[in-house]
Write an enzyme that holds these catalytic residues in place. Structure first.
Site, PDB file in Angstrom:
ATOM      1  N   ASN A 262      -0.785  60.536  14.509  1.00 33.47           N
ATOM      2  CA  ASN A 262      -2.223  60.671  14.298  1.00 33.47           C
ATOM      3  C   ASN A 262      -2.586  62.152  14.285  1.00 33.47           C
ATOM      4  OD1 ASN A 262      -5.167  60.547  14.721  1.00 33.47           O
ATOM      5  ND2 ASN A 262      -4.792  58.377  15.083  1.00 33.47           N
TER       6      ASN A 262
ATOM      7  N   GLN B 206      -4.610  47.197   9.454  1.00 29.58           N
ATOM      8  CA  GLN B 206      -6.046  46.954   9.598  1.00 29.58           C
ATOM      9  C   GLN B 206      -6.767  47.302   8.287  1.00 29.58           C
ATOM     10  OE1 GLN B 206      -7.540  48.415  13.740  1.00 29.58           O
ATOM     11  NE2 GLN B 206      -5.783  49.688  13.192  1.00 29.58           N
TER      12      GLN B 206
ATOM     13  N   CYS C 144     -16.994  26.413  -0.493  1.00 26.12           N
ATOM     14  CA  CYS C 144     -15.778  25.574  -0.438  1.00 26.12           C
ATOM     15  C   CYS C 144     -14.597  26.311   0.173  1.00 26.12           C
ATOM     16  CB  CYS C 144     -15.418  25.099  -1.853  1.00 26.12           C
ATOM     17  SG  CYS C 144     -14.780  26.404  -2.933  1.00 26.12           S
TER      18      CYS C 144
ATOM     19  N   HIS D  41      -7.293  42.444   8.680  1.00 23.02           N
ATOM     20  CA  HIS D  41      -8.745  42.499   8.446  1.00 23.02           C
ATOM     21  C   HIS D  41      -9.092  42.080   7.029  1.00 23.02           C
ATOM     22  CE1 HIS D  41      -9.211  45.617  11.920  1.00 23.02           C
ATOM     23  NE2 HIS D  41      -8.973  44.396  12.354  1.00 23.02           N
TER      24      HIS D  41
ATOM     25  N   ARG E  61     -17.075  50.621  -2.593  1.00 23.64           N
ATOM     26  CA  ARG E  61     -15.714  50.866  -2.045  1.00 23.64           C
ATOM     27  C   ARG E  61     -14.636  50.395  -3.012  1.00 23.64           C
ATOM     28  NH1 ARG E  61     -15.636  48.339   3.657  1.00 23.64           N
ATOM     29  NH2 ARG E  61     -13.533  49.198   3.750  1.00 23.64           N
TER      30      ARG E  61
ATOM     31  N   VAL F  14      -7.999  47.369   4.455  1.00 24.32           N
ATOM     32  CA  VAL F  14      -8.331  46.332   3.466  1.00 24.32           C
ATOM     33  C   VAL F  14      -8.116  46.874   2.045  1.00 24.32           C
ATOM     34  CG1 VAL F  14      -9.988  45.236   5.025  1.00 24.32           C
ATOM     35  CG2 VAL F  14     -10.793  46.977   3.411  1.00 24.32           C
ATOM     36  N   ASP F  15      -7.574  48.114   1.932  1.00 27.38           N
ATOM     37  CA  ASP F  15      -7.494  48.795   0.628  1.00 27.38           C
ATOM     38  C   ASP F  15      -6.352  48.289  -0.250  1.00 27.38           C
ATOM     39  OD1 ASP F  15      -6.316  51.773   2.369  1.00 27.38           O
ATOM     40  OD2 ASP F  15      -5.164  50.054   1.658  1.00 27.38           O
TER      41      ASP F  15
ATOM     42  N   GLY G  38      -2.168  56.293  12.166  1.00 20.47           N
ATOM     43  CA  GLY G  38      -3.499  56.514  11.594  1.00 20.47           C
ATOM     44  C   GLY G  38      -4.550  55.513  11.989  1.00 20.47           C
TER      45      GLY G  38
HETATM   46  C1  BV8 Z   1     -12.717  39.737  17.118  1.00 20.36           C
HETATM   47  C2  BV8 Z   1     -13.615  45.178   8.029  1.00 20.36           C
HETATM   48  C3  BV8 Z   1     -12.900  37.766  18.399  1.00 20.36           C
HETATM   49  C4  BV8 Z   1     -14.788  45.794   7.461  1.00 20.36           C
HETATM   50  C5  BV8 Z   1     -13.174  45.858  10.235  1.00 20.36           C
HETATM   51  C6  BV8 Z   1     -19.114  42.895  20.981  1.00 20.36           C
HETATM   52  C7  BV8 Z   1     -19.573  41.932  20.092  1.00 20.36           C
HETATM   53  C8  BV8 Z   1     -18.749  41.385  19.107  1.00 20.36           C
HETATM   54  C9  BV8 Z   1     -17.428  41.809  19.012  1.00 20.36           C
HETATM   55  C10 BV8 Z   1     -16.998  42.760  19.902  1.00 20.36           C
HETATM   56  C11 BV8 Z   1     -17.799  43.319  20.880  1.00 20.36           C
HETATM   57  N1  BV8 Z   1     -17.060  44.225  21.563  1.00 20.36           N
HETATM   58  C12 BV8 Z   1     -15.834  44.283  21.061  1.00 20.36           C
HETATM   59  C13 BV8 Z   1     -15.771  43.390  20.075  1.00 20.36           C
HETATM   60  C14 BV8 Z   1     -14.660  43.095  19.272  1.00 20.36           C
HETATM   61  C15 BV8 Z   1     -14.801  43.870  17.965  1.00 20.36           C
HETATM   62  C16 BV8 Z   1     -14.509  45.324  18.266  1.00 20.36           C
HETATM   63  O1  BV8 Z   1     -13.372  45.666  18.562  1.00 20.36           O
HETATM   64  N2  BV8 Z   1     -15.517  46.198  18.197  1.00 20.36           N
HETATM   65  C17 BV8 Z   1     -15.250  47.581  18.497  1.00 20.36           C
HETATM   66  C18 BV8 Z   1     -16.101  48.464  17.577  1.00 20.36           C
HETATM   67  C19 BV8 Z   1     -15.511  47.835  19.973  1.00 20.36           C
HETATM   68  N3  BV8 Z   1     -13.777  43.306  17.133  1.00 20.36           N
HETATM   69  C20 BV8 Z   1     -14.072  42.268  16.355  1.00 20.36           C
HETATM   70  O2  BV8 Z   1     -15.183  41.831  16.180  1.00 20.36           O
HETATM   71  C21 BV8 Z   1     -12.855  41.650  15.688  1.00 20.36           C
HETATM   72  N4  BV8 Z   1     -12.891  40.245  15.904  1.00 20.36           N
HETATM   73  O3  BV8 Z   1     -12.562  40.417  18.109  1.00 20.36           O
HETATM   74  O4  BV8 Z   1     -12.780  38.354  17.132  1.00 20.36           O
HETATM   75  C22 BV8 Z   1     -14.364  37.866  18.754  1.00 20.36           C
HETATM   76  C23 BV8 Z   1     -15.267  37.120  18.015  1.00 20.36           C
HETATM   77  C24 BV8 Z   1     -16.625  37.185  18.392  1.00 20.36           C
HETATM   78  C25 BV8 Z   1     -17.048  38.002  19.458  1.00 20.36           C
HETATM   79  C26 BV8 Z   1     -16.095  38.791  20.150  1.00 20.36           C
HETATM   80  C27 BV8 Z   1     -14.763  38.737  19.792  1.00 20.36           C
HETATM   81  C28 BV8 Z   1     -12.891  41.918  14.202  1.00 20.36           C
HETATM   82  C29 BV8 Z   1     -12.506  43.361  13.968  1.00 20.36           C
HETATM   83  C30 BV8 Z   1     -12.418  43.609  12.474  1.00 20.36           C
HETATM   84  C31 BV8 Z   1     -13.653  44.309  12.040  1.00 20.36           C
HETATM   85  N5  BV8 Z   1     -13.503  44.672  10.645  1.00 20.36           N
HETATM   86  N6  BV8 Z   1     -13.086  46.122   8.969  1.00 20.36           N
HETATM   87  C32 BV8 Z   1     -14.348  46.598   6.276  1.00 20.36           C
HETATM   88  O5  BV8 Z   1     -13.290  47.268   6.336  1.00 20.36           O
HETATM   89  O6  BV8 Z   1     -15.089  46.557   5.294  1.00 20.36           O
HETATM   90  S1  BV8 Z   1     -12.771  47.069  11.337  1.00 20.36           S
HETATM   91  C33 BV8 Z   1     -12.662  48.580  10.588  1.00 20.36           C
HETATM   92  O7  BV8 Z   1     -12.163  49.451  11.627  1.00 20.36           O
HETATM   93  C34 BV8 Z   1     -11.591  48.713   9.492  1.00 20.36           C
HETATM   94  O8  BV8 Z   1     -10.973  47.504   9.147  1.00 20.36           O
HETATM   95  C35 BV8 Z   1     -10.551  49.632  10.109  1.00 20.36           C
HETATM   96  O9  BV8 Z   1      -9.294  49.279   9.742  1.00 20.36           O
HETATM   97  C36 BV8 Z   1     -10.782  49.364  11.532  1.00 20.36           C
HETATM   98  C37 BV8 Z   1     -10.163  50.289  12.500  1.00 20.36           C
HETATM   99  O10 BV8 Z   1     -10.510  51.612  12.132  1.00 20.36           O
HETATM  100  P1  BV8 Z   1      -9.270  52.609  11.870  1.00 20.36           P
HETATM  101  O11 BV8 Z   1      -8.387  52.011  10.839  1.00 20.36           O
HETATM  102  O12 BV8 Z   1      -8.653  52.955  13.167  1.00 20.36           O
HETATM  103  O13 BV8 Z   1     -10.004  53.821  11.199  1.00 20.36           O
HETATM  104  P2  BV8 Z   1     -10.768  54.997  11.952  1.00 20.36           P
HETATM  105  O14 BV8 Z   1     -11.539  55.747  10.916  1.00 20.36           O
HETATM  106  O15 BV8 Z   1     -11.480  54.464  13.152  1.00 20.36           O
HETATM  107  O16 BV8 Z   1      -9.598  55.936  12.484  1.00 20.36           O
HETATM  108  C38 BV8 Z   1      -8.786  56.626  11.560  1.00 20.36           C
HETATM  109  C39 BV8 Z   1      -7.730  57.321  12.413  1.00 20.36           C
HETATM  110  O17 BV8 Z   1      -6.789  57.955  11.528  1.00 20.36           O
HETATM  111  C40 BV8 Z   1      -8.306  58.387  13.302  1.00 20.36           C
HETATM  112  O18 BV8 Z   1      -7.699  58.286  14.580  1.00 20.36           O
HETATM  113  C41 BV8 Z   1      -7.878  59.710  12.615  1.00 20.36           C
HETATM  114  O19 BV8 Z   1      -7.595  60.726  13.568  1.00 20.36           O
HETATM  115  C42 BV8 Z   1      -6.620  59.304  11.940  1.00 20.36           C
HETATM  116  N7  BV8 Z   1      -6.295  60.045  10.717  1.00 20.36           N
HETATM  117  C43 BV8 Z   1      -7.163  60.482   9.750  1.00 20.36           C
HETATM  118  N8  BV8 Z   1      -6.465  61.076   8.764  1.00 20.36           N
HETATM  119  C44 BV8 Z   1      -5.148  61.001   9.096  1.00 20.36           C
HETATM  120  C45 BV8 Z   1      -5.033  60.347  10.340  1.00 20.36           C
HETATM  121  N9  BV8 Z   1      -3.856  60.131  10.954  1.00 20.36           N
HETATM  122  C46 BV8 Z   1      -2.749  60.574  10.314  1.00 20.36           C
HETATM  123  N10 BV8 Z   1      -2.765  61.200   9.114  1.00 20.36           N
HETATM  124  C47 BV8 Z   1      -3.945  61.433   8.480  1.00 20.36           C
HETATM  125  N11 BV8 Z   1      -3.954  62.077   7.306  1.00 20.36           N
HETATM  126 ZN    ZN Z   2     -16.528  27.305  -3.991  1.00 16.32          ZN
END
Ligand code: BV8
Ligand code: ZN
Length: 244
Positions: free
Chosen positions: A215, A103, A132, A121, A72, A105-106, A189
């Protein structure tokens, strides 16, 4: 979804608002060529999220996780901000109070010039020592696999929030404050699936903000927002800043 009236109303609201907050997801970078997570070209499609973006995955196989992030980093290193990123820099210049919650990370928002920013994120160009805790910017492409900390030789990890990990409390606090204080929240987005960001539209609405979404599709946020504009971010966002 009333596209035309929607745009005029959002334009007017942005022109008169003193406090504007913006929430972006990977859709704003799609027009820069950065794959989204859940779309047709989505990153998760070719990789299994639960195998990669979690602390368990990194503990189990840090080399595999670093190979994914190296792939990536190499991809993102060749991408640039698009007209939507730059339109938000102009919006920051115009508004008295502005905050951008991304959200993504780019790292394309800071490159475009956004200053008032929370990368909730994390950032793919930052690494954190697992021993550390030292956080550094590291732009090596590729980064040597299993990179080590310059201070203690500990194993470095991406400074990114994985699933199941909590967000940085400072980022969360700053985001909450910006969501409560804004007159307008513009959501661009994001699929509105990942928490806590998925709850931000309702939070701003409850605090009295006018909430608009840009969106390609409808999302869970579409039921919450005042106006949902269907279109590409790089076309719609600059249009929202054109003075009537
Ligand atoms: C947290 C880093 C408290 C990685 C990311 C069960 C167990 C454990 C946790 C959970 C659980 N159930 C729910 C949770 C909470 C979980 C969660 O929400 N899960 C979801 C899947 C249900 N969240 C977490 O774990 C968060 N922490 O809650 O802490 C906690 C702690 C422990 C236990 C419970 C809670 C941490 C969330 C962060 C995760 N890390 N990324 C990496 O990037 O390498 S998330 C990942 O998804 C990316 O960061 C990204 O930003 C994020 C969201 O995705 P989107 O940005 O929305 O992208 P997506 O592709 O989905 O959508 C794109 C959209 O753009 C679409 O709608 C499309 O139509 C539109 N689009 C496309 N092109 C265009 C456009 N719009 C306009 N113009 C265009 N041209
Ligand atoms: Zn270190």
């Amino acid at each position: 979804m009333q596209r035309s009236t929607g745009i005029e109303e959002v334009k007017a609201r942005l022109a008169s608002a003193r406090a504007v907050t913006v929430l972006t997801g990977s859709g704003i970078s799609a027009d820069s060529g950065v794959p989204t997570f859940r779309g047709a070209d989505g990153l998760w499609r070719s990789f299994r999220a639960e195998d990669l973006a979690t602390p368990e995955a990194f503990a189990r196989d840090p080399r595999l996780v670093w190979e994914w992030y190296n792939w990536r980093r190499e991809l993102i290193a060749t991408k640039s901000p698009n007209a939507a990123h730059y339109a938000l820099v102009e919006l920051e210049r115009r508004a008295d109070h502005f905050w951008l919650i991304t959200q993504n990370v780019d790292g394309l928002h800071p490159i475009a010039g956004t200053r008032q920013l929370s990368e909730i994120h994390g950032n793919i160009w930052k690494v954190r020592c697992t021993q550390c805790g030292k956080v550094e910017t590291n732009r090596a492409v590729p980064i040597p696999l299993l990179p080590q900390c310059s201070a203690c030789n500990g194993l470095l990890r991406p400074h990114i929030v994985w699933f199941g990990e909590s967000l940085d409390p400072a980022d969360l606090d700053r985001s909450m404050a910006a969501l409560r204080a804004c007159e307008v929240l513009l959501i661009i987005g994001t699929s509105g699936i990942v928490y806590p960001a998925a709850a931000f539209a309702a939070l701003a609405k409850q605090a009295g903000a006018f909430v608009a979404e840009v969106n390609l599709d409808s999302t869970p946020n579409s039921q919450v927002v005042d106006v949902a504009i269907q279109g590409r971010a790089k076309e719609i966002v600059p249009e929202l800043l054109q003075t009537p």
